[in-house]
Design an enzyme around this catalytic site. Structure first.
Site, PDB file in Angstrom:
ATOM      1  N   ASP A  41      -7.923  15.172 -21.382  1.00 43.79           N
ATOM      2  CA  ASP A  41      -8.670  13.988 -20.813  1.00 43.79           C
ATOM      3  C   ASP A  41     -10.030  14.807 -20.126  1.00 43.79           C
ATOM      4  OD1 ASP A  41      -9.236  11.285 -19.689  1.00 43.79           O
ATOM      5  OD2 ASP A  41      -8.518  12.178 -17.691  1.00 43.79           O
ATOM      6  N   ASP A  45     -14.152  14.692 -21.618  1.00 41.36           N
ATOM      7  CA  ASP A  45     -15.250  14.026 -20.841  1.00 41.36           C
ATOM      8  C   ASP A  45     -16.289  15.125 -20.833  1.00 41.36           C
ATOM      9  OD1 ASP A  45     -14.131  11.475 -20.372  1.00 41.36           O
ATOM     10  OD2 ASP A  45     -14.884  11.885 -18.138  1.00 41.36           O
ATOM     11  N   TYR A  60       0.937  12.237 -17.223  1.00 48.17           N
ATOM     12  CA  TYR A  60       0.750  10.692 -17.402  1.00 48.17           C
ATOM     13  C   TYR A  60       2.115  10.304 -17.427  1.00 48.17           C
ATOM     14  CZ  TYR A  60      -4.405  10.787 -18.363  1.00 48.17           C
ATOM     15  OH  TYR A  60      -5.863  11.124 -18.250  1.00 48.17           O
ATOM     16  N   ASP A 115      -9.101  26.712 -17.671  1.00 45.85           N
ATOM     17  CA  ASP A 115     -10.269  27.130 -16.823  1.00 45.85           C
ATOM     18  C   ASP A 115     -11.332  27.824 -17.726  1.00 45.85           C
ATOM     19  OD1 ASP A 115      -8.531  29.183 -17.017  1.00 45.85           O
ATOM     20  OD2 ASP A 115      -8.574  29.723 -14.904  1.00 45.85           O
TER      21      ASP A 115
HETATM   22  C1  IPM Z   1      -9.472   7.904 -21.525  1.00 41.16           C
HETATM   23  C2  IPM Z   1      -9.300   7.475 -20.104  1.00 41.16           C
HETATM   24  C3  IPM Z   1      -7.998   7.058 -19.773  1.00 41.16           C
HETATM   25  C4  IPM Z   1      -7.326   8.328 -19.490  1.00 41.16           C
HETATM   26  C5  IPM Z   1      -7.769   6.070 -18.464  1.00 41.16           C
HETATM   27  C6  IPM Z   1      -8.606   4.804 -18.534  1.00 41.16           C
HETATM   28  C7  IPM Z   1      -6.325   5.883 -18.344  1.00 41.16           C
HETATM   29  O1  IPM Z   1      -9.732   8.258 -19.127  1.00 41.16           O
HETATM   30  O2  IPM Z   1      -8.853   7.651 -22.533  1.00 41.16           O
HETATM   31  O3  IPM Z   1      -9.847   9.175 -21.422  1.00 41.16           O
HETATM   32  O4  IPM Z   1      -7.102   8.789 -18.567  1.00 41.16           O
HETATM   33  O5  IPM Z   1      -6.531   8.579 -20.658  1.00 41.16           O
HETATM   34 MN    MN Z   2     -10.667  10.067 -19.612  1.00 41.94          MN
END
Ligand code: IPM
Ligand code: MN
Length: 356
Positions: free
Chosen positions: A245, A249, A142, A221
């Site tokens: 990240d 999710d 990042y 993985d």
């Molecule tokens: C998160 C989001 C952010 C990230 C984006 C919006 C930049 O996906 O907080 O997980 O990738 O960190």
């Molecule tokens: Mn995210």
């Protein structure tokens, strides 16, 4: 006590879910005798529209002088399909993380009994799953050097970590693991990536100083698979920025809805609390967004920023009660009656009020 909270609703559904989180904060403060002053700031696409900068200096100053930041979401479809955009809403969030020194992102994954059947996984696999993902937030790809060469036809993003960056996030992970069930999983790709080998080396050096924590190492993985195969096998999972990240999710849907996942970002300066679901622009203004992740972020705010466990618990109990009562937004309604964003928020604030 008196607290100053910076509200950064941001874009999309951010403002409407933050509005509901504020109702819960107000209800808890009334019940426990605290007072709060809110100051609202701009971040993301709305800040670009106002002044061309997704994280203006005045927003940063506001965050620095506040006791905690409650943040909604950033993002706007105007930028999503424009790879040439020079300024992007997401840069506001990244700048905020960097400038506030928020190097650790804590994303707890807890299952609510009322939602076990909403999970894409079988009930017996998810029921009782309870783990904490710790994502490094200010390093890695990042923030590493990025760019184009060969007249723009080659692009690169550099994943870079220093020992001190790795040490401070692992230290925090060991601390949280010791406070929980004493099991830490370090997730990396040490069979391929040099940064991962540094992570693993540092973790192995630190492990003997934390005899109360059992550490294991898992390739990312494999971790992606184990998270859905056996989520109950995890207690604390720590990983670098990009892996974190993606995995969080994935982990978020285990609970039945991404609309439930709250997070805390902590580090050098004021801590920040945010739902992880993002700005969901298609739903903005429709009153269908699930406010629970924002409300649970407010619970984390009391616990992590103010050290007020009972206040956080009061919010969590109200959220669990709303789920048991079936007062839910359409993502959880399963074809049954769906309440609006505000109705869910009002119900929860009322529950906090009534259960003095
Ligand atoms: C998160 C989001 C952010 C990230 C984006 C919006 C930049 O996906 O907080 O997980 O990738 O960190
Ligand atoms: Mn995210």
């Amino acid at each position: 006590m008196h607290y100053n909270i910076a509200l950064l609703p941001g874009d999309g559904i951010g403002p409407e879910v933050i509005r509901e989180a504020v109702k819960a904060v107000d209800a808890v403060c009334a019940r426990f005798g605290h007072t709060v002053r809110y100051t609202t700031g701009w971040v993301g696409a709305c800040a670009i529209d106002r002044c061309g900068n997704p994280y203006p200096a005045e927003t940063h100053a506001l965050c620095m002088e506040s006791d905690a930041v409650l943040f909604g979401a950033v993002g706007d479809p105007r930028y999503d399909n424009d790879p040439t955009a020079k300024v992007r809403p997401e840069q506001g969030l990244l700048a905020m993380r960097k400038q506030l020194g928020l190097y650790a992102n804590l994303r707890p994954v807890e299952t609510f009994a009322a939602l076990a059947d909403k999970s894409p996984l079988k009930r017996e696999r998810v029921e009782g799953a309870d783990f904490l993902c710790i994502r490094e937030l200010t390093g890695g790809m990042y923030f590493g050097e990025k760019g184009r060469r060969d007249s723009g036809d080659t692009a690169y993003d550099t994943c870079i970590y220093s020992r001190s960056e790795v040490e401070r996030i692992l230290e925090l992970a060991f601390t949280y693991a010791a406070r929980r069930r004493g099991h830490l999983t370090v997730v990396d790709k040490a069979n391929v990536l040099e940064t991962s080998r540094l992570w693993r080396q540092v973790a192995q050096e630190m492990a003997p100083q934390h005899p109360d924590v059992q550490v294991d190492y898992m390739y990312v993985d494999n971790a992606a698979m184990q998270l859905i195969r056996d989520p109950k096998a995890f207690d604390v999972l720590v990983t670098e920025n990009t892996f974190g990240d993606i995995l969080t999710d994935e982990a978020s849907c285990i609970t039945g809805s991404m609309g439930l996942l709250a997070s805390a970002s902590v580090g050098a300066h004021t801590s920040l609390f945010e739902p992880i679901h993002g700005s969901w622009p298609q739903a903005a203004g429709k009153g269908i967004a699930n406010p629970l992740a924002a409300i649970l972020s407010a619970a984390m705010l009391f616990e992590y920023a103010f050290g007020l466990g009972a206040e956080g618990k009061a919010i969590r109990q109200a959220v669990a009660a709303s789920l048991d009562a079936g007062v839910v937004t359409e993502d959880l309604a399963d074809g049954g009656k769906a309440s609006s964003t505000a109705e869910v928020g009002d119900w929860i604030a009322q529950f906090i009020n009534d259960n003095k």
